[in-house]
Design an enzyme around this catalytic site. Structure first.
Site, PDB file in Angstrom:
ATOM      1  N   HIS A 180      26.564  38.882  49.334  1.00 56.76           N
ATOM      2  CA  HIS A 180      27.404  40.048  49.015  1.00 56.76           C
ATOM      3  C   HIS A 180      27.871  39.989  47.559  1.00 56.76           C
ATOM      4  CE1 HIS A 180      30.924  37.327  50.213  1.00 56.76           C
ATOM      5  NE2 HIS A 180      31.104  37.565  48.939  1.00 56.76           N
ATOM      6  N   HIS A 219      38.245  38.517  51.001  1.00 56.58           N
ATOM      7  CA  HIS A 219      38.626  38.116  49.638  1.00 56.58           C
ATOM      8  C   HIS A 219      40.057  38.572  49.361  1.00 56.58           C
ATOM      9  CE1 HIS A 219      34.218  38.374  49.724  1.00 56.58           C
ATOM     10  NE2 HIS A 219      34.179  37.540  48.716  1.00 56.58           N
ATOM     11  N   HIS A 278      26.555  31.023  42.940  1.00 53.73           N
ATOM     12  CA  HIS A 278      27.337  31.763  41.949  1.00 53.73           C
ATOM     13  C   HIS A 278      28.672  31.084  41.718  1.00 53.73           C
ATOM     14  CE1 HIS A 278      28.776  33.655  45.720  1.00 53.73           C
ATOM     15  NE2 HIS A 278      29.667  34.411  45.101  1.00 53.73           N
ATOM     16  N   GLU A 323      30.316  29.772  49.909  1.00 50.86           N
ATOM     17  CA  GLU A 323      30.179  30.840  50.924  1.00 50.86           C
ATOM     18  C   GLU A 323      28.989  30.578  51.850  1.00 50.86           C
ATOM     19  OE1 GLU A 323      32.101  34.639  48.432  1.00 50.86           O
ATOM     20  OE2 GLU A 323      29.934  34.457  48.551  1.00 50.86           O
TER      21      GLU A 323
HETATM   22  C1  DHB Z   1      30.950  38.577  42.836  1.00 50.14           C
HETATM   23  C2  DHB Z   1      30.524  37.730  43.846  1.00 50.14           C
HETATM   24  C3  DHB Z   1      31.322  37.487  44.968  1.00 50.14           C
HETATM   25  O1  DHB Z   1      30.968  36.661  45.991  1.00 50.14           O
HETATM   26  C4  DHB Z   1      32.529  38.126  45.096  1.00 50.14           C
HETATM   27  O2  DHB Z   1      33.231  37.938  46.221  1.00 50.14           O
HETATM   28  C5  DHB Z   1      32.993  38.958  44.076  1.00 50.14           C
HETATM   29  C6  DHB Z   1      32.200  39.175  42.952  1.00 50.14           C
HETATM   30  C7  DHB Z   1      30.100  38.859  41.645  1.00 50.14           C
HETATM   31  O3  DHB Z   1      29.050  38.238  41.482  1.00 50.14           O
HETATM   32  O4  DHB Z   1      30.472  39.733  40.852  1.00 50.14           O
HETATM   33 FE    FE Z   2      32.425  36.587  47.627  1.00 51.27          FE
END
Ligand code: DHB
Ligand code: FE
Length: 289
Positions: free
Chosen positions: A12, A59, A197, A244
């Protein structure tokens, strides 16, 4: 009896939802990502479940630092969309399945997993972006999501987060719960979030495609061994938000092979970088009928 027919894994990012909501899916930046889900959208039309048990993380939209449930099951009849940043998305509200959710809560809690029961909850991009990628645009004025959804929120935002092993064992308990529900429902279990990420600090922007590929290989072929991976490896190799990915082990633990059945069929495997700051991974695993 109800049956887990397949598991679906989808990353996501809020910007994916915004791109879809604003009609930007054919723009050069987004086109390769959205086209990667065309076959998955066709697959789910042909394999439309009655219910999706959707494992995701909130979140700080439904929950805040006031209360941090490790595992929270949504037992409401419906769940409105909410989001930080861009605000609630123009997508249909999510229709739940209170009876099945209550049954799963009872079965899993008595199977020694502590769940928080949530009778009222909004759902953010962690849940709605995977739905959008798998179902495409659904106009809330004229349409609805094509199946019911039981939201299952996991804390992967505030330490301490649950271990991969606990998530995998919980997936097994969820499968036992679904399999003992006395109605012939087709249920899919989705694991969402990830892949590599990191959104903050000196390593912000970290992507580790080699590690992601190996995670997908191992999730398919040796999930029990993968479940033993410690948190520190997720964070070191896949970034702080790469954690995650422990949620994918819940969905994988709900598959038939883990309980002694035949191995699943890999219907779909897709990987794309970048989407905002995140690597997007996707799998569909089908149980034999
Ligand atoms: C992004 C990734 C995430 O998992 C999230 O919760 C919010 C932003 C992103 O890559 O911008
Ligand atoms: Fe996220």
């Amino acid at each position: 009896m109800a049956r887990v027919t397949a598991s679906v894994y989808v990353s996501h990012v809020p910007a994916i939802g915004v791109a879809q909501d604003q009609g930007k899916t054919q723009e050069p930046y987004w086109q390769p990502l959205f086209s990667g889900f065309e076959r998955s959208k066709a697959w789910i039309k042909e394999h439309r479940p009655d219910v999706v048990f959707l494992v995701y993380n909130d979140h700080a939209n439904a929950f805040s630092l006031d209360i941090i449930p490790t595992f929270a099951i949504g037992t409401a009849a419906e769940f409105p969309p909410a989001d930080e940043g861009w605000g609630p998305r123009p997508v249909p509200k999510v229709i739940g399945h209170p009876e099945l959710a209550a049954h799963i809560a009872q079965s899993v809690i008595q199977d020694d997993f502590d769940l928080t029961i949530v009778n009222k909850m909004a759902v953010d991009h962690g849940l709605t972006v995977p739905l959008s990628l798998m179902c495409g645009v659904v106009d809330p004025a004229h349409g609805a999501w094509p199946f019911r959804v039981i939201p299952f929120a996991v804390n992967v935002v505030q330490y301490p987060v649950p271990s991969g092993r606990r998530c995998f064992e919980l997936g097994k308990a969820i499968r036992r719960a679904i399999s003992s529900y006395d109605e012939p429902l087709d249920v899919q279990v989705w694991g969402t979030g990830g892949m590599s990420h990191q959104l903050q600090g000196p390593r912000a922007g970290l992507i580790n495609s080699e590690w992601d590929a190996r995670f997908l290989d191992r999730l398919i072929a040796e999930p029990a061994a993968l479940a033993g991976m410690p948190h520190i490896e997720y964070v070191r190799e896949a970034g702080s938000e790469g954690i995650e990915l422990v949620m994918w082990l819940i969905a994988r633990g709900a598959m038939a092979d883990v309980a002694g059945g035949p191995p699943p069929t890999v219907v779909r495997r897709f990987y794309h970088v970048p989407a905002s700051n995140t690597a997007v991974g996707h799998l569909i695993l089908e149980n034999a009928t």
